[in-house]
Design an enzyme around this catalytic site. Structure first.
Site, PDB file in Angstrom:
ATOM      1  N   LEU A 423       6.625  -7.100  -3.201  1.00 54.88           N
ATOM      2  CA  LEU A 423       5.749  -6.273  -2.380  1.00 54.88           C
ATOM      3  C   LEU A 423       5.905  -4.811  -2.796  1.00 54.88           C
ATOM      4  O   LEU A 423       6.552  -4.011  -2.128  1.00 54.88           O
ATOM      5  CB  LEU A 423       6.085  -6.467  -0.899  1.00 54.88           C
ATOM      6  CG  LEU A 423       4.966  -6.205   0.108  1.00 54.88           C
ATOM      7  CD1 LEU A 423       5.286  -6.854   1.445  1.00 54.88           C
ATOM      8  CD2 LEU A 423       4.703  -4.732   0.294  1.00 54.88           C
ATOM      9  N   GLU A 425       3.217  -2.116  -4.715  1.00 57.81           N
ATOM     10  CA  GLU A 425       1.993  -1.798  -5.450  1.00 57.81           C
ATOM     11  C   GLU A 425       2.283  -0.949  -6.683  1.00 57.81           C
ATOM     12  O   GLU A 425       1.607  -1.082  -7.706  1.00 57.81           O
ATOM     13  CB  GLU A 425       0.990  -1.099  -4.531  1.00 57.81           C
ATOM     14  CG  GLU A 425       0.323  -2.016  -3.528  1.00 57.81           C
ATOM     15  CD  GLU A 425       1.213  -2.404  -2.366  1.00 57.81           C
ATOM     16  OE1 GLU A 425       0.936  -3.444  -1.716  1.00 57.81           O
ATOM     17  OE2 GLU A 425       2.209  -1.693  -2.111  1.00 57.81           O
ATOM     18  N   GLN A 447      -4.005  -6.077  -2.129  1.00 58.98           N
ATOM     19  CA  GLN A 447      -4.592  -6.858  -1.040  1.00 58.98           C
ATOM     20  C   GLN A 447      -5.650  -6.098  -0.232  1.00 58.98           C
ATOM     21  O   GLN A 447      -6.634  -6.694   0.212  1.00 58.98           O
ATOM     22  CB  GLN A 447      -3.492  -7.360  -0.109  1.00 58.98           C
ATOM     23  CG  GLN A 447      -2.699  -8.496  -0.718  1.00 58.98           C
ATOM     24  CD  GLN A 447      -1.665  -9.066   0.230  1.00 58.98           C
ATOM     25  OE1 GLN A 447      -1.367  -8.480   1.269  1.00 58.98           O
ATOM     26  NE2 GLN A 447      -1.108 -10.210  -0.125  1.00 58.98           N
ATOM     27  N   PHE A 448      -5.461  -4.814  -0.029  1.00 57.17           N
ATOM     28  CA  PHE A 448      -6.422  -3.997   0.711  1.00 57.17           C
ATOM     29  C   PHE A 448      -6.412  -2.596   0.118  1.00 57.17           C
ATOM     30  O   PHE A 448      -5.389  -2.136  -0.393  1.00 57.17           O
ATOM     31  CB  PHE A 448      -6.071  -3.922   2.208  1.00 57.17           C
ATOM     32  CG  PHE A 448      -6.101  -5.249   2.909  1.00 57.17           C
ATOM     33  CD1 PHE A 448      -7.289  -5.764   3.418  1.00 57.17           C
ATOM     34  CD2 PHE A 448      -4.943  -6.002   3.050  1.00 57.17           C
ATOM     35  CE1 PHE A 448      -7.321  -6.985   4.051  1.00 57.17           C
ATOM     36  CE2 PHE A 448      -4.959  -7.226   3.678  1.00 57.17           C
ATOM     37  CZ  PHE A 448      -6.154  -7.727   4.187  1.00 57.17           C
ATOM     38  N   HIS A 493      -6.772  -1.861   7.043  1.00 58.38           N
ATOM     39  CA  HIS A 493      -7.386  -2.888   6.222  1.00 58.38           C
ATOM     40  C   HIS A 493      -8.857  -2.608   5.923  1.00 58.38           C
ATOM     41  O   HIS A 493      -9.443  -3.268   5.069  1.00 58.38           O
ATOM     42  CB  HIS A 493      -7.271  -4.255   6.900  1.00 58.38           C
ATOM     43  CG  HIS A 493      -5.867  -4.652   7.226  1.00 58.38           C
ATOM     44  ND1 HIS A 493      -5.260  -4.305   8.402  1.00 58.38           N
ATOM     45  CD2 HIS A 493      -4.957  -5.356   6.509  1.00 58.38           C
ATOM     46  CE1 HIS A 493      -4.028  -4.776   8.410  1.00 58.38           C
ATOM     47  NE2 HIS A 493      -3.812  -5.419   7.270  1.00 58.38           N
TER      48      HIS A 493
END
Length: 689
Positions: A423, A425, A447-448, A493
């Site tokens: 996890l 980025e 993911q977002f 998100h």
């Protein structure tokens, strides 16, 4: 049988005379810059390597595989000298002269070395800690090429990362360390511990001030440490460290204590250091210690003096030659923001990769599919036909992605090609950059949109690397990134913020509004020689509006080519993403004759289509989900105001989100998003102007 431990100094297999030559050369370069070129303002940025030279030179002499790569930082010039950096290039770069490793575009000590048949030095950066994760990507690419592509020439190749003790506090360091140890990659971390991060001591960078003391519990990490100013000790440790990594004993960290004999940069007078500490540092000068070690037992005093004088003479002559180089050609400074000529290192094009034939004409199947299925099928086809393509990110493996776009791809193509990540980025993008340098095509998922923020440094560096290195390196990658509102909103998100990536130099930006375009744009991105941000709108992933027949395995959509969703005569609507559906619906309900243009890509964007339409309709409404201030609509409006001013019968209007985050409550969200009603009101305003 255990290996016999080396006891004789002669068994070290070190060409000490050449080590001395390189150290004297490096020191002469620093002295020339510090004593003459900087005071004369012929060099404007200078970072001395005094005190750091010995370990770097010893390390460089161990980089012997042409697929070895070093990822270093601004105090690493001695390393480059040890693997053959041209002296005149090395002197010309800080002067900002033509040629060298950036053609005057970057700070002179931010080096790179792209030799095809020799060890590489990956592009350095001016930000601390960003060198770590690209090297991890290179290391993983070594393993992939060796194990999956069965390329024997990668056997024994390694990645090396150089960092100061200050850099161990950065996200990049910890992300790289996690990936290297969990994946057991062939990586050597070389920490040059001089006790300071500019003016801040090591105790502020890591608990207790010694990073290796904190890492002894790390699984799969071998740790070596010692005195980087002691020639014999440093040589033994460096040889052991490199051997461990080459023999696949696991990632290794070597920490050598070194003095920083000058300030962080020329302008730094080190007034923050106690006088006694500075005196002790000078006593630990590795050049002095090397002389004591070599003279007279291995080199005569006369030989040393001859080498010293020769180094100064060579650097004097080299500096004069560098000064006589012309300044870079100003007419070419805009080149290489995007691919124009073929780069030396990075991406598929360098090795002449051939793709299957493509077509802009869709061959639609009967059944309509959603965007999720469109992405999945496109990824699957490219994985099938391109063995150098890898798909990765958080939860993309067994889970198939949080949006199910990678469902079953890992089971079909294997964990080496479709895999989960930690996890981080920073680690996802930095790793992708390193893989691209190594000639692979990484397709990374964030993911977002909001979650990309920790990777901003790597994203920016990826986009600018072609320009910064004057086309020596490039990192064509694809970043898949869902975002935008969905069944509800929220600040985390639902962020859109696509304008951020249009402003990021060197990035292509795609925003499909339907499944057909998603296929064509994603395929184009995965075959491009530029990095691409592929934006997947959450509200469209399974929306009825966005469902289209699969257009075929050869279908592509060229970047910069807009699509007319409707054609009319009274007004132009320019939009993209989820606002396409709302714009079409507003036109239908209002009964207005309108051109509705889906840009599809924002970088590049189809200026000609927009201009042609506005010249015809004389009115323009720009609709987008991103915030209004400095949103991409402002760029479009500025262009059209200049180029179509005489054709406009009304001011150009924008309808956007206000300058606030997206609210969670559905009613609140809909009250601020552009919707059918607010679009209709803007259209009526324009019609009645």
């Amino acid at each position: 049988m255990a290996k016999k431990k080396k006891t004789s100094n002669d068994e070290l297999n070190v060409d000490w005379k050449d080590v001395a030559r390189l150290m004297l050369t490096s020191r002469a370069m620093d002295e020339k810059e510090e004593n003459e070129l900087v005071p004369q303002k012929k060099v404007l940025y200078q970072f001395s390597a005094r005190g750091h030279e010995l370990g770097q030179i010893l390390l460089g002499k161990h980089l012997t595989n042409k697929h070895d790569a070093a990822s270093a930082y601004y105090r690493s010039r001695p390393l480059l000298l040890s693997i053959g950096l041209d002296l005149e290039d090395a002197m010309a770069a800080p002067m900002g002269k033509s040629g060298s490793y950036s053609d005057g575009r970057d700070i002179g000590v931010v080096c790179n070395k792209p030799d095809a048949d020799a060890p590489k030095v990956l592009p350095m950066a001016g930000d601390v800690g960003s060198q770590y994760t690209p090297a991890i990507g290179w290391a993983q690419a070594i393993e992939y090429r060796r194990n999956v592509l069965k390329q024997k020439e990668y056997e024994g190749a390694i990645a090396v990362i150089l960092g100061g003790d200050g850099s161990v506090a950065t996200n990049g360091f910890w992300s790289a360390l996690t990936i290297a140890t969990t994946q057991n990659l062939p990586v050597l971390f070389y920490i040059e511990d001089n006790g300071y991060g500019i003016s801040v001591t090591s105790e502020f960078q890591t608990p207790g001030g010694v990073i290796t003391d904190n890492l002894r519990s790390f699984k799969n990490l071998r740790i070596l440490e010692g005195d980087g100013t002691d020639p014999e000790e440093a040589a033994k440790l460096m040889e052991e460290a490199v051997t461990l990594v080459r023999e696949r004993k696991g990632p290794t960290m070597i920490r050598l204590k070194v003095p920083r004999l000058n300030g962080h940069s020329y302008q730094d007078n080190q007034a923050y250091k106690p006088e006694d500490f500075v005196k002790e540092e000078m006593k630990r000068d590795p050049l002095v210690k090397l002389k004591e070690y070599l003279v007279p037992n291995k080199i005569t005093k006369r030989s040393w003096t001859t080498m010293e004088n020769k180094a100064k003479k060579v650097i004097k002559e080299t500096a004069e030659a560098a000064l006589n180089r012309p300044s870079p050609d100003t007419s070419t400074i805009k080149k290489h923001a995007f691919a124009d000529d073929l780069q030396t290192i990075g991406g598929l094009a360098v090795e002449g990769h051939e793709f299957p034939e493509s077509s802009e004409e869709p061959k639609p199947e009967k059944q309509r599919i959603n965007i999720v299925e469109a992405i999945r099928r496109t990824l699957a086809y490219e994985l099938e036909t391109n063995k150098k393509l890898l798909v990765f990110g958080e939860d993309v493996g067994l889970k198939g992605g949080v949006h199910a776009a990678t469902m079953d791809l890992q089971s079909k193509y294997g964990e080496e090609r479709v895999f989960d990540t930690s996890l981080s980025e920073e680690g996802i993008i930095g790793r992708a950059v390193g893989m691209a340098y190594a000639g692979l095509m990484p397709v990374a998922e964030i993911q977002f949109r909001k979650y990309a923020d920790p990777a901003t440094e790597q994203l920016n560096n990826c986009g600018t690397v072609r320009w910064r290195t004057a086309n020596r390196f490039a990192a064509p990658i694809v970043v898949r990134m869902p975002g935008g509102f969905a069944k509800c909103g929220d600040p985390w998100h639902s962020m859109s913020n696509e304008v951020f990536f249009t402003h990021a130099i060197g990035w292509q930006v795609a925003m499909p509004s339907n499944a057909e375009d998603a296929v064509g744009l994603l395929r184009t991105a995965m075959r491009s020689n530029n990095p691409t941000m592929f934006f997947e709108h959450r509200n469209l992933l399974d929306a009825k509006y966005a469902r289209k027949p699969y257009p075929g395995d050869d279908f592509v959509v060229p970047f910069g080519k807009a699509k007319y969703l409707k054609k009319g005569s009274d007004v132009t609507i320019i939009t993209w993403g989820a606002m396409c559906e709302r714009s079409e619906q507003a036109v239908e309900e209002l009964g207005v004759s309108a051109d509705v243009i889906d840009l599809r890509t924002l970088m590049p964007w189809d200026k000609d289509a927009c201009l042609e339409s506005v010249k015809k309709t004389n009115r323009c409404l720009i609709v987008h989900e991103d915030n209004q201030t400095a949103g991409f609509g402002a760029e479009i409006a500025a262009f059209l105001t200049k180029e179509a001013f005489q054709y406009l019968d009304a001011p150009i209007e924008r309808l956007t989100m206000p300058d606030i985050p997206v609210p969670y409550n559905v009613d609140l969200m809909e009250s601020v998003l552009p919707n059918v009603q607010s679009i209709k009101e803007k259209l009526e305003l324009l019609s009645n102007y």
